[in-house]
Design a protein around this motif. Structure first.
Motif, PDB file in Angstrom:
ATOM      1  N   ASP A  93       0.817  -1.217   0.000  1.00  0.00           N
ATOM      2  CA  ASP A  93       0.000   0.000   0.000  1.00  0.00           C
ATOM      3  C   ASP A  93       0.849   1.265   0.000  1.00  0.00           C
ATOM      4  N   GLY A  94       2.186   1.074   0.052  1.00  0.00           N
ATOM      5  CA  GLY A  94       3.077   2.231   0.031  1.00  0.00           C
ATOM      6  C   GLY A  94       3.243   2.905   1.375  1.00  0.00           C
ATOM      7  N   MET A  95       2.896   2.200   2.449  1.00  0.00           N
ATOM      8  CA  MET A  95       2.991   2.777   3.787  1.00  0.00           C
ATOM      9  C   MET A  95       4.419   2.741   4.311  1.00  0.00           C
ATOM     10  N   ASP A  96       4.733   3.690   5.194  1.00  0.00           N
ATOM     11  CA  ASP A  96       5.965   3.634   5.975  1.00  0.00           C
ATOM     12  C   ASP A  96       5.668   2.678   7.133  1.00  0.00           C
ATOM     13  N   VAL A  97       6.277   1.502   7.115  1.00  0.00           N
ATOM     14  CA  VAL A  97       5.901   0.460   8.073  1.00  0.00           C
ATOM     15  C   VAL A  97       6.731   0.492   9.358  1.00  0.00           C
ATOM     16  N   ALA A  98       7.531   1.514   9.536  1.00  0.00           N
ATOM     17  CA  ALA A  98       8.424   1.561  10.705  1.00  0.00           C
ATOM     18  C   ALA A  98       7.655   1.423  12.012  1.00  0.00           C
ATOM     19  N   GLN A  99       6.531   2.159  12.135  1.00  0.00           N
ATOM     20  CA  GLN A  99       5.774   2.112  13.384  1.00  0.00           C
ATOM     21  C   GLN A  99       4.882   0.878  13.463  1.00  0.00           C
ATOM     22  N   LEU A 100       4.514   0.348  12.323  1.00  0.00           N
ATOM     23  CA  LEU A 100       3.679  -0.854  12.278  1.00  0.00           C
ATOM     24  C   LEU A 100       4.458  -2.081  12.738  1.00  0.00           C
ATOM     25  N   CYS A 101       5.763  -2.082  12.469  1.00  0.00           N
ATOM     26  CA  CYS A 101       6.590  -3.260  12.747  1.00  0.00           C
ATOM     27  C   CYS A 101       6.939  -3.362  14.223  1.00  0.00           C
ATOM     28  N   ASN A 102       5.985  -3.846  14.964  1.00  0.00           N
ATOM     29  CA  ASN A 102       6.164  -4.072  16.394  1.00  0.00           C
ATOM     30  C   ASN A 102       5.668  -5.484  16.699  1.00  0.00           C
ATOM     31  N   PRO A 103       6.543  -6.418  17.051  1.00  0.00           N
ATOM     32  CA  PRO A 103       6.128  -7.803  17.290  1.00  0.00           C
ATOM     33  C   PRO A 103       5.065  -7.940  18.383  1.00  0.00           C
ATOM     34  N   LEU A 104       4.943  -6.908  19.245  1.00  0.00           N
ATOM     35  CA  LEU A 104       3.946  -6.956  20.314  1.00  0.00           C
ATOM     36  C   LEU A 104       2.538  -6.691  19.795  1.00  0.00           C
ATOM     37  N   PHE A 105       2.439  -6.145  18.591  1.00  0.00           N
ATOM     38  CA  PHE A 105       1.129  -5.895  17.995  1.00  0.00           C
ATOM     39  C   PHE A 105       0.589  -7.189  17.395  1.00  0.00           C
ATOM     40  N   ASP A 106      -0.595  -7.594  17.820  1.00  0.00           N
ATOM     41  CA  ASP A 106      -1.277  -8.709  17.173  1.00  0.00           C
ATOM     42  C   ASP A 106      -1.525  -8.349  15.712  1.00  0.00           C
ATOM     43  N   PHE A 107      -1.675  -9.362  14.861  1.00  0.00           N
ATOM     44  CA  PHE A 107      -1.888  -9.076  13.437  1.00  0.00           C
ATOM     45  C   PHE A 107      -3.129  -8.224  13.217  1.00  0.00           C
ATOM     46  N   SER A 108      -4.167  -8.429  14.051  1.00  0.00           N
ATOM     47  CA  SER A 108      -5.401  -7.659  13.877  1.00  0.00           C
ATOM     48  C   SER A 108      -5.201  -6.196  14.268  1.00  0.00           C
ATOM     49  N   SER A 133      -7.718  -4.865  18.965  1.00  0.00           N
ATOM     50  CA  SER A 133      -8.119  -4.499  17.599  1.00  0.00           C
ATOM     51  C   SER A 133      -9.585  -4.097  17.525  1.00  0.00           C
ATOM     52  N   GLY A 134     -10.450  -4.709  18.356  1.00  0.00           N
ATOM     53  CA  GLY A 134     -11.865  -4.355  18.331  1.00  0.00           C
ATOM     54  C   GLY A 134     -12.089  -2.911  18.723  1.00  0.00           C
ATOM     55  N   VAL A 135     -11.395  -2.464  19.757  1.00  0.00           N
ATOM     56  CA  VAL A 135     -11.497  -1.067  20.198  1.00  0.00           C
ATOM     57  C   VAL A 135     -10.890  -0.147  19.141  1.00  0.00           C
ATOM     58  N   LEU A 136      -9.746  -0.539  18.588  1.00  0.00           N
ATOM     59  CA  LEU A 136      -9.111   0.280  17.548  1.00  0.00           C
ATOM     60  C   LEU A 136     -10.016   0.441  16.338  1.00  0.00           C
ATOM     61  N   LYS A 137     -10.746  -0.614  16.001  1.00  0.00           N
ATOM     62  CA  LYS A 137     -11.668  -0.534  14.867  1.00  0.00           C
ATOM     63  C   LYS A 137     -12.737   0.520  15.115  1.00  0.00           C
ATOM     64  N   GLN A 138     -13.263   0.571  16.343  1.00  0.00           N
ATOM     65  CA  GLN A 138     -14.291   1.565  16.657  1.00  0.00           C
ATOM     66  C   GLN A 138     -13.722   2.980  16.608  1.00  0.00           C
ATOM     67  N   ILE A 139     -12.500   3.154  17.071  1.00  0.00           N
ATOM     68  CA  ILE A 139     -11.860   4.476  16.991  1.00  0.00           C
ATOM     69  C   ILE A 139     -11.695   4.877  15.532  1.00  0.00           C
ATOM     70  N   ARG A 140     -11.264   3.914  14.718  1.00  0.00           N
ATOM     71  CA  ARG A 140     -11.057   4.195  13.292  1.00  0.00           C
ATOM     72  C   ARG A 140     -12.372   4.556  12.596  1.00  0.00           C
ATOM     73  N   LEU A 141     -13.420   3.755  12.828  1.00  0.00           N
ATOM     74  CA  LEU A 141     -14.710   4.017  12.190  1.00  0.00           C
ATOM     75  C   LEU A 141     -15.296   5.353  12.651  1.00  0.00           C
ATOM     76  N   ALA A 142     -15.089   5.659  13.940  1.00  0.00           N
ATOM     77  CA  ALA A 142     -15.585   6.939  14.465  1.00  0.00           C
ATOM     78  C   ALA A 142     -14.853   8.105  13.800  1.00  0.00           C
ATOM     79  N   ALA A 143     -13.529   7.992  13.709  1.00  0.00           N
ATOM     80  CA  ALA A 143     -12.743   9.067  13.097  1.00  0.00           C
ATOM     81  C   ALA A 143     -13.138   9.281  11.642  1.00  0.00           C
ATOM     82  N   GLN A 144     -13.374   8.177  10.935  1.00  0.00           N
ATOM     83  CA  GLN A 144     -13.766   8.277   9.530  1.00  0.00           C
ATOM     84  C   GLN A 144     -15.141   8.920   9.363  1.00  0.00           C
ATOM     85  N   ALA A 145     -15.983   8.840  10.421  1.00  0.00           N
ATOM     86  CA  ALA A 145     -17.314   9.461  10.383  1.00  0.00           C
ATOM     87  C   ALA A 145     -17.310  10.832  11.052  1.00  0.00           C
TER      88      ALA A 145
END
Length: 320
Positions: A93-108, A133-145
């Motif tokens: 997707d062309g993202m800068d994955v530096a912050q995403l690459c954290n082994p402590l983050f579940d895949f979701s 991830s469930g809580v993060l999804k709600q934050i994301r959907l709220a921000a998008q709205a």
């Protein structure tokens, strides 16, 4: 992979003896297959030919190499193959994955960060704070709205409750009418729908009602029915449904004064009184169940109506 082992793998590949040598180097059958497939497709198998990677991880790295991808960010044993796939998707997707690459983050969790778009910084903040991830999804959907639910996240509401708070804010209803932690998401949903339909939610917005009871009362109110007789926690949802649909259910038996006291005591403490608000229980049996709920016990062993109150008491005390 240490240099000696790396050199051994490299030599086995170069002299064509890798099929025999891989087994000697403690690679299992499936790991060996992934290494052989990499050799056949002319990718740098030394990027993953290590016993530290399982076969699924090897496959994820091999396929990325075959696609011409730089695997440095994720070709590490601490990532499982599903995490690897999320990081690969972010790279595509062309993202800068530096912050995403954290082994402590579940895949979701990685997926929510990846899907956050312009709101990635906000999602990362909450991910770093340990939100699932469930809580993060709600934050994301709220921000998008264009809705902000950060306060409710910090107040500890779960993903299902946050979903109803988000929808309530989006539909401009008074979410304060159901902002009790004692409500689960389904109960919140029935109150939210009632507010949207402009019915009197006070008729069923007690924590003692189950979500199915709330639903039937809400639908009855929506139909303009008087719920006074059936809007009680001890009336089962199916009874309310039969009455609402014009069937003739058995008339609900009213609790006596002592039974009513036990039900009211449970409601005042925010307990799930639907577990004992049944007039087949005596007031003393109700009391034993209520006391168990107050102690946060699993009261299922004492919900047998054939048990005497004394037997219930003995079992309840043994559960502590």
């Amino acid at each position: 992979m240490d240099d000696k082992f790396r050199e051994k793998v490299k030599r086995a590949i170069e002299d064509g003896t890798y099929k025999q040598e891989l087994e000697k180097m403690n690679f299992d059958r499936f790991q060996s297959i992934e290494i052989q497939k990499g050799i056949q497709s002319h990718v740098d198998v030394l990027k993953y030919a290590s016993p530290e990677f399982d076969a699924a991880q090897m496959k994820s790295i091999r396929l990325a190499l075959e696609d011409g991808m730089d695997v440095e960010a994720f070709a590490k044993p601490e990532y499982d193959y599903i995490q690897m796939e999320e990081i690969k998707s972010a790279i595509k997707d062309g993202m800068d994955v530096a912050q995403l690459c954290n082994p402590l983050f579940d895949f979701s969790v990685m997926r929510e960060i990846r899907m956050a778009g312009d709101y990635q910084k906000r999602i990362l903040k909450f991910a770093d704070e340990g939100c699932d991830s469930g809580v993060l999804k709600q934050i994301r959907l709220a921000a998008q709205a264009d809705v902000n639910i950060d306060f409710y996240v910090q107040e500890g509401y779960d993903e299902y409750q946050l979903n109803e708070i988000r929808l309530g804010l989006m539909h401009c209803v008074d979410v304060n009418k159901y902002l009790y932690h004692e409500y689960n998401g389904e109960q919140m949903k029935q109150i939210r729908l009632g507010l949207e339909q402009k019915v009197d939610v006070s008729k069923y917005s007690m924590t003692g009602f189950s979500s199915t009871q709330m639903e039937q009362i809400r639908l009855a109110l929506k139909d303009g029915l008087d719920v006074e007789e059936y809007g009680d926690p001890f009336v089962e949802a199916l009874q309310i449904k039969d009455w609402r649909e014009g069937k003739v259910p058995e008339a609900p038996r009213q609790p006596d004064e002592n039974q009513s006291k036990e039900i009211l005591a449970g409601l005042e403490k925010g307990l799930d009184v639907s577990l004992y608000a049944d007039t087949d229980y005596s007031a003393e049996q109700m009391r034993q169940i209520r006391l168990g709920l107050e102690d946060n016990l699993d009261v299922s062993p004492i919900l047998d109506k054939n048990l005497s109150a004394e037997q219930m008491c003995k079992i309840r005390r043994s559960l502590k």
